[in-house]
Design an enzyme around this catalytic site. Structure first.
Site: not given
Length: 271
Positions: A150, A163, A167
């Site tokens: 990401s 999150y 990543k």
């Protein structure tokens, strides 16, 4: 003397066998179609059985579906072993499957269970996929392992803390594996998307509204990032044109992560 060879147009993965996790929808489904169109035999891995099987049936010969929860190592072992039994090899492992926060919130509002869920799929799932792909690639002394990471790994604020850490783990894994597996001729890279409207990210909101907001916030005007932009980046990393590319995080964000909004605001004030 330099040598140059090119696959037939549209067949950049001719003769290759690829697994794409999270291949039933979103970026994964687009990658399945693009890899298939470019000549690869593709195995779709997902937990969305109806969608995965429907896509395999739609694309026809050379595409199959296997149910796989990538956080379950036995499922991953079965995925890789079944693929090799069917096609005799595995050339490309695209660890694309991932999940996002149920609620995009601060660390103060994030339960431990949400963090564990994100790490289990986004980080550990990719680790297991790479582990068992490497298991069958090392004896062949070649292979390509890909991940979807990401753009939040490049600039703070694009993702929640949970999150983002999941990543960052993917990017760290890419670099570590590229260093370890290079001796076996195995390349390891990842693609890091800016925000885009997929079924997972829109969560019932009109995709056009999401795209409009992302475009307004983005740096590259006149363009909207869609799933084919990420799938085509993965295609490049998977094909022989990228034969000396390894350990890289290919950020597909229209230059967003290199933009300093403070400087741009000051520039606009001056002018």
């Amino acid at each position: 003397m330099n040598s140059y060879s090119s696959a037939a147009p549209g067949k950049r993965l001719e003769g290759k066998v690829a697994i794409i996790t999270g291949g039933a929808s979103g970026i994964g489904a687009t990658a399945v179609q693009i890899f298939h169109d470019n000549g690869a035999k593709v195995v779709i891995s997902d937990v969305q059985d109806k969608l995965g099987q429907a896509l395999a049936d739609k694309l026809g010969e050379g595409v199959s579906y296997i149910h796989c929860d990538i956080s379950n190592e036995n499922d991953v072992i079965n995925l890789v072993d079944t693929t090799v039994a069917k096609y005799g090899k595995l050339d490309i492992m695209y660890n694309n499957a991932g999940v996002i926060d149920r609620n995009f919130g601060s660390i103060l509002d994030t339960p431990k269970s949400d963090l564990e869920r994100l790490l289990s799929v986004n980080t550990i799932g990719g680790f297991l996929g790479a582990k068992h792909a490497a298991r069958v690639m090392v004896p062949k002394q070649k292979g390509c392992i890909l991940f979807t990471a990401s753009a939040c790994t490049e600039i703070a604020g694009l993702g929640s803390p949970a999150y983002t850490v999941s990543k960052y783990g993917v990017v760290a894994l890419v670099k570590s594996l590229a260093a370890e597996l290079g001796q076996y001729g195995i390349r390891v890279n990842c693609v890091s998307p800016y925000g885009l409207a997929t079924g997972m990210s829109t969560a019932g909101v009109d995709p056009a509204l999401i795209e409009s907001s992302l475009s307004e916030m983005g740096n590259l005007k006149g363009q909207v990032l869609k799933t084919d932009g990420i799938a085509n980046a993965a295609l490049y990393l998977a094909c022989d044109e990228a034969s000396y590319v390894s350990g890289q995080n290919l950020v597909v964000d229209g230059g967003f992560s290199i933009l300093n909004p403070t400087i741009m605001k000051a520039y606009n004030l001056i002018n």
